[in-house]
Design a protein around this motif. Structure first.
Motif, PDB file in Angstrom:
ATOM      1  N   THR A   1      45.873  28.369  39.612  1.00 20.46           N
ATOM      2  CA  THR A   1      46.428  27.019  39.646  1.00 20.46           C
ATOM      3  C   THR A   1      47.412  26.782  38.519  1.00 20.46           C
ATOM      4  OG1 THR A   1      44.388  26.212  40.640  1.00 20.46           O
ATOM      5  CG2 THR A   1      45.840  24.560  39.680  1.00 20.46           C
ATOM      6  N   ALA A   2      47.123  27.374  37.348  1.00 16.56           N
ATOM      7  CA  ALA A   2      47.952  27.140  36.169  1.00 16.56           C
ATOM      8  C   ALA A   2      48.292  28.458  35.489  1.00 16.56           C
ATOM      9  CB  ALA A   2      47.236  26.212  35.197  1.00 16.56           C
ATOM     10  N   ALA A   3      49.490  28.542  34.929  1.00 20.41           N
ATOM     11  CA  ALA A   3      49.945  29.779  34.287  1.00 20.41           C
ATOM     12  C   ALA A   3      49.189  30.089  33.008  1.00 20.41           C
ATOM     13  CB  ALA A   3      51.445  29.682  33.998  1.00 20.41           C
ATOM     14  N   ASP A   4      48.521  29.079  32.419  1.00 21.22           N
ATOM     15  CA  ASP A   4      47.777  29.317  31.190  1.00 21.22           C
ATOM     16  C   ASP A   4      46.305  29.616  31.437  1.00 21.22           C
ATOM     17  OD1 ASP A   4      47.047  26.838  32.078  1.00 21.22           O
ATOM     18  OD2 ASP A   4      47.328  25.800  30.161  1.00 21.22           O
ATOM     19  N   ASP A   5      45.923  29.823  32.677  1.00 25.17           N
ATOM     20  CA  ASP A   5      44.549  30.218  32.979  1.00 25.17           C
ATOM     21  C   ASP A   5      44.275  31.560  32.302  1.00 25.17           C
ATOM     22  OD1 ASP A   5      42.205  31.334  34.314  1.00 25.17           O
ATOM     23  OD2 ASP A   5      42.474  29.776  35.834  1.00 25.17           O
ATOM     24  N   PRO A   6      43.159  31.714  31.583  1.00 25.22           N
ATOM     25  CA  PRO A   6      42.888  32.973  30.880  1.00 25.22           C
ATOM     26  C   PRO A   6      42.801  34.188  31.790  1.00 25.22           C
ATOM     27  CG  PRO A   6      40.982  31.491  30.799  1.00 25.22           C
ATOM     28  CD  PRO A   6      42.135  30.695  31.292  1.00 25.22           C
ATOM     29  N   VAL A   7      42.541  33.977  33.085  1.00 28.93           N
ATOM     30  CA  VAL A   7      42.453  35.126  33.984  1.00 28.93           C
ATOM     31  C   VAL A   7      43.822  35.767  34.202  1.00 28.93           C
ATOM     32  CG1 VAL A   7      42.826  33.929  36.201  1.00 28.93           C
ATOM     33  CG2 VAL A   7      41.300  35.905  36.095  1.00 28.93           C
ATOM     34  N   CYS A   8      44.900  35.038  33.913  1.00 32.69           N
ATOM     35  CA  CYS A   8      46.245  35.588  34.111  1.00 32.69           C
ATOM     36  C   CYS A   8      46.469  36.829  33.257  1.00 32.69           C
ATOM     37  CB  CYS A   8      47.301  34.535  33.801  1.00 32.69           C
ATOM     38  SG  CYS A   8      47.324  33.152  34.951  1.00 32.69           S
ATOM     39  N   GLU A   9      46.010  36.793  32.009  1.00 33.28           N
ATOM     40  CA  GLU A   9      46.191  37.941  31.133  1.00 33.28           C
ATOM     41  C   GLU A   9      45.392  39.141  31.640  1.00 33.28           C
ATOM     42  OE1 GLU A   9      47.714  40.323  28.370  1.00 33.28           O
ATOM     43  OE2 GLU A   9      48.371  38.274  28.864  1.00 33.28           O
ATOM     44  N   VAL A  10      44.189  38.880  32.173  1.00 36.53           N
ATOM     45  CA  VAL A  10      43.378  39.956  32.743  1.00 36.53           C
ATOM     46  C   VAL A  10      44.127  40.608  33.909  1.00 36.53           C
ATOM     47  CG1 VAL A  10      41.204  40.506  33.914  1.00 36.53           C
ATOM     48  CG2 VAL A  10      41.232  38.826  32.053  1.00 36.53           C
ATOM     49  N   VAL A  11      44.692  39.793  34.783  1.00 37.20           N
ATOM     50  CA  VAL A  11      45.409  40.313  35.949  1.00 37.20           C
ATOM     51  C   VAL A  11      46.638  41.102  35.514  1.00 37.20           C
ATOM     52  CG1 VAL A  11      46.724  39.659  37.994  1.00 37.20           C
ATOM     53  CG2 VAL A  11      44.574  38.491  37.475  1.00 37.20           C
ATOM     54  N   ARG A  12      47.368  40.602  34.538  1.00 36.17           N
ATOM     55  CA  ARG A  12      48.577  41.312  34.095  1.00 36.17           C
ATOM     56  C   ARG A  12      48.223  42.689  33.529  1.00 36.17           C
ATOM     57  NH1 ARG A  12      49.803  36.002  31.860  1.00 36.17           N
ATOM     58  NH2 ARG A  12      51.272  34.930  33.236  1.00 36.17           N
ATOM     59  N   ARG A  13      47.153  42.775  32.745  1.00 35.41           N
ATOM     60  CA  ARG A  13      46.734  44.069  32.190  1.00 35.41           C
ATOM     61  C   ARG A  13      46.346  45.031  33.308  1.00 35.41           C
ATOM     62  NH1 ARG A  13      43.723  41.034  28.289  1.00 35.41           N
ATOM     63  NH2 ARG A  13      41.818  41.616  29.410  1.00 35.41           N
ATOM     64  N   LEU A  14      45.640  44.530  34.295  1.00 36.65           N
ATOM     65  CA  LEU A  14      45.213  45.399  35.390  1.00 36.65           C
ATOM     66  C   LEU A  14      46.406  45.871  36.212  1.00 36.65           C
ATOM     67  CD1 LEU A  14      42.014  43.475  36.581  1.00 36.65           C
ATOM     68  CD2 LEU A  14      42.097  45.730  35.516  1.00 36.65           C
ATOM     69  N   MET A  15      47.355  44.992  36.475  1.00 38.23           N
ATOM     70  CA  MET A  15      48.530  45.403  37.243  1.00 38.23           C
ATOM     71  C   MET A  15      49.346  46.424  36.463  1.00 38.23           C
ATOM     72  SD  MET A  15      49.857  42.025  39.357  1.00 38.23           S
ATOM     73  CE  MET A  15      50.393  41.137  37.879  1.00 38.23           C
ATOM     74  N   ALA A  16      49.393  46.275  35.138  1.00 33.32           N
ATOM     75  CA  ALA A  16      50.128  47.243  34.318  1.00 33.32           C
ATOM     76  C   ALA A  16      49.464  48.617  34.345  1.00 33.32           C
ATOM     77  CB  ALA A  16      50.225  46.731  32.884  1.00 33.32           C
ATOM     78  N   SER A  17      48.135  48.628  34.452  1.00 31.82           N
ATOM     79  CA  SER A  17      47.411  49.899  34.494  1.00 31.82           C
ATOM     80  C   SER A  17      47.376  50.509  35.897  1.00 31.82           C
ATOM     81  CB  SER A  17      45.980  49.708  33.981  1.00 31.82           C
ATOM     82  OG  SER A  17      45.255  48.838  34.825  1.00 31.82           O
ATOM     83  N   HIS A  18      47.836  49.757  36.908  1.00 36.57           N
ATOM     84  CA  HIS A  18      47.915  50.261  38.286  1.00 36.57           C
ATOM     85  C   HIS A  18      49.334  49.993  38.812  1.00 36.57           C
ATOM     86  CE1 HIS A  18      43.565  49.781  37.713  1.00 36.57           C
ATOM     87  NE2 HIS A  18      43.410  50.696  38.667  1.00 36.57           N
ATOM     88  N   PRO A  19      50.337  50.648  38.227  1.00 39.15           N
ATOM     89  CA  PRO A  19      51.732  50.359  38.613  1.00 39.15           C
ATOM     90  C   PRO A  19      52.038  50.714  40.062  1.00 39.15           C
ATOM     91  CG  PRO A  19      51.616  52.303  37.219  1.00 39.15           C
ATOM     92  CD  PRO A  19      50.251  51.694  37.194  1.00 39.15           C
ATOM     93  N   GLN A  20      51.230  51.595  40.663  1.00 41.48           N
ATOM     94  CA  GLN A  20      51.488  51.978  42.058  1.00 41.48           C
ATOM     95  C   GLN A  20      51.041  50.904  43.035  1.00 41.48           C
ATOM     96  OE1 GLN A  20      48.956  52.917  40.260  1.00 41.48           O
ATOM     97  NE2 GLN A  20      47.143  52.619  41.543  1.00 41.48           N
ATOM     98  N   ALA A  21      50.245  49.947  42.587  1.00 38.07           N
ATOM     99  CA  ALA A  21      49.717  48.922  43.487  1.00 38.07           C
ATOM    100  C   ALA A  21      50.778  47.863  43.794  1.00 38.07           C
ATOM    101  CB  ALA A  21      48.484  48.263  42.863  1.00 38.07           C
ATOM    102  N   ASP A  22      50.809  47.424  45.034  1.00 37.95           N
ATOM    103  CA  ASP A  22      51.697  46.334  45.450  1.00 37.95           C
ATOM    104  C   ASP A  22      50.947  45.023  45.183  1.00 37.95           C
ATOM    105  OD1 ASP A  22      53.510  44.627  46.592  1.00 37.95           O
ATOM    106  OD2 ASP A  22      53.107  45.252  48.667  1.00 37.95           O
ATOM    107  N   ALA A  23      50.911  44.632  43.917  1.00 35.31           N
ATOM    108  CA  ALA A  23      50.114  43.469  43.499  1.00 35.31           C
ATOM    109  C   ALA A  23      51.000  42.457  42.790  1.00 35.31           C
ATOM    110  CB  ALA A  23      48.980  43.915  42.585  1.00 35.31           C
ATOM    111  N   HIS A  24      50.695  41.182  42.993  1.00 31.16           N
ATOM    112  CA  HIS A  24      51.503  40.108  42.418  1.00 31.16           C
ATOM    113  C   HIS A  24      50.593  38.956  41.979  1.00 31.16           C
ATOM    114  CE1 HIS A  24      55.076  42.067  44.156  1.00 31.16           C
ATOM    115  NE2 HIS A  24      54.289  42.277  45.201  1.00 31.16           N
TER     116      HIS A  24
END
Length: 379
Positions: A79-102
């Motif tokens: 809902t909001a860009a400052d939700d703490p889960v956003c940082e978790v998701v960004r780290r995971l997407m960075a560690s799985h660059p092959q994934a089509d994730a957004h």
């Protein structure tokens, strides 16, 4: 005499229902894998998120690491860009660059159900025909999606859902709730299915198609309901499609909850089921194989009542133990005493479900109306 006959009848009826539930659970091929499709369809997975805890990263990682042979798009919604889960998701997407994730920020509030509001906005960006929805706290084995989409190849199947295990209970109240799900809930679903086709969905993971979604009006048709998972399956089934149960089990991993939080969660669930299926929920008390034999023995003490109570309690504890072991693939002797304890506590939950419409969900109070619709409660 009439009281004795009534309580004796209820005692043996509860025993019969308990054994019936055990038989259908034993027959279901839980954990069985089938051959994955040779050309799996493209899947868009929608993951509405809010906040995070110690299990969130591992749960989300399990979806990024799916061993799926077809195209897989994953859309995380907050809902909001400052939700703490956003940082978790960004780290995971960075560690799985092959994934089509957004990661997408869904700022529109389209109805009282905030989760469905996110789903509506995420679905606008879905690229594939198969649409899967999973709660934030769900961990899935690496082959889950490959197994779950298989039944959608049958033209009669409109939605696939999966049984789930409440895993890693951190304390006694969570262990009580996990027992209710791991031993009873899934086997009760199968008991219901033995009477009629399943006409609802289990919300941990659901997979359907864009075609079936469009036929019911998309996720927008669910935004006013609390039990969006129930309604999604119910409306698809009402259109003539079949709800299939995937035998592969996922895990729900949540942060520690107190007795009050667990009680509120159970009461919210009970009141939701009561307004969605009032008749079956009212009759569900008949299967309480602890309440009726104890009531008979306490009010009419005799050797017959004592033997009946002992037989019922033994059957209840034994069947619950085996049901939970089949789902979790672990044997836990605590299941033996949890069975009667859960049954007696469930009497209070069952009664309170009929004594109000208020529920607390995501920190807000709502009224649940007929059919499961939500209205914000006045302060």
């Amino acid at each position: 005499m009439l009281l004795t006959i009534a309580l004796a009848t209820l005692t043996f009826l509860s025993l019969a229902l308990t054994l019936w539930q055990f038989v259908v659970a034993r027959r279901f091929p839980l954990h069985l894998r089938s051959r994955a499709p040779s050309q799996p369809p493209g899947v868009t997975l929608l993951k509405p998120l809010k906040g995070c805890d110690a299990e969130t990263a591992e749960c989300l990682r399990s979806w990024l690491a799916q061993d799926y042979g077809g195209p897989l798009q994953i859309l995380f919604g907050v809902t909001a860009a400052d939700d703490p889960v956003c940082e978790v998701v960004r780290r995971l997407m960075a560690s799985h660059p092959q994934a089509d994730a957004h990661l997408m920020v869904c700022t529109e509030q389209l109805g009282p159900n905030a989760k469905v509001s996110k789903l509506i906005q995420l679905a606008r960006h879905a690229r594939h025909e198969v649409i899967a929805v999973s709660d934030a706290d769900v961990w899935a084995p690496s082959d889950f999606l490959a197994q779950a989409v298989g039944p959608l190849h049958e033209t009669t199947v409109g939605l696939v859902c999966s049984f789930y295990e409440l895993a890693k209970p951190a304390n006694l109240p969570m262990r009580w709730e996990s027992f209710a799900v791991n031993a009873d809930f899934w086997s009760q679903v199968l008991q219901s299915r033995s009477l009629k086709p399943v006409d609802f969905a289990l919300g941990a993971v659901m997979a359907t198609t864009r075609t079936h979604l469009d036929q019911i009006g998309g996720f927008a048709a669910l935004v006013d309901h609390l039990a969006d998972d129930y309604q999604l399956g119910h409306q698809i089934a009402r259109n003539g499609a079949r709800i299939a149960l995937c035998p592969v089990v996922v895990e729900c991993r949540s942060e520690p909850m107190s007795w009050r939080e667990v009680w509120r969660h159970q009461l919210r669930w009970a009141r939701t089921i009561r307004v969605c299926q009032p008749g079956p929920y009212f009759l569900s008390i008949l299967s309480n194989a602890t309440l009726w034999p104890l009531a008979w023995w306490v009010t009419q003490p005799s050797w017959r009542a004592g033997i009946a109570a002992a037989v019922c309690l033994f059957a209840r504890m034994a069947t619950a133990f085996f049901n939970e072991r089949k789902l979790t693939r672990r044997a836990d002797l605590h299941s033996l005493w949890l069975a009667p304890a859960k049954d007696l506590l469930q009497v209070g939950i069952w009664a309170l479900a009929f004594l109000g419409r208020n529920v607390t969900w995501r920190g807000e109070r709502f009224l649940v109306l007929t059919g499961g619709k939500l209205v914000k409660a006045k302060p």
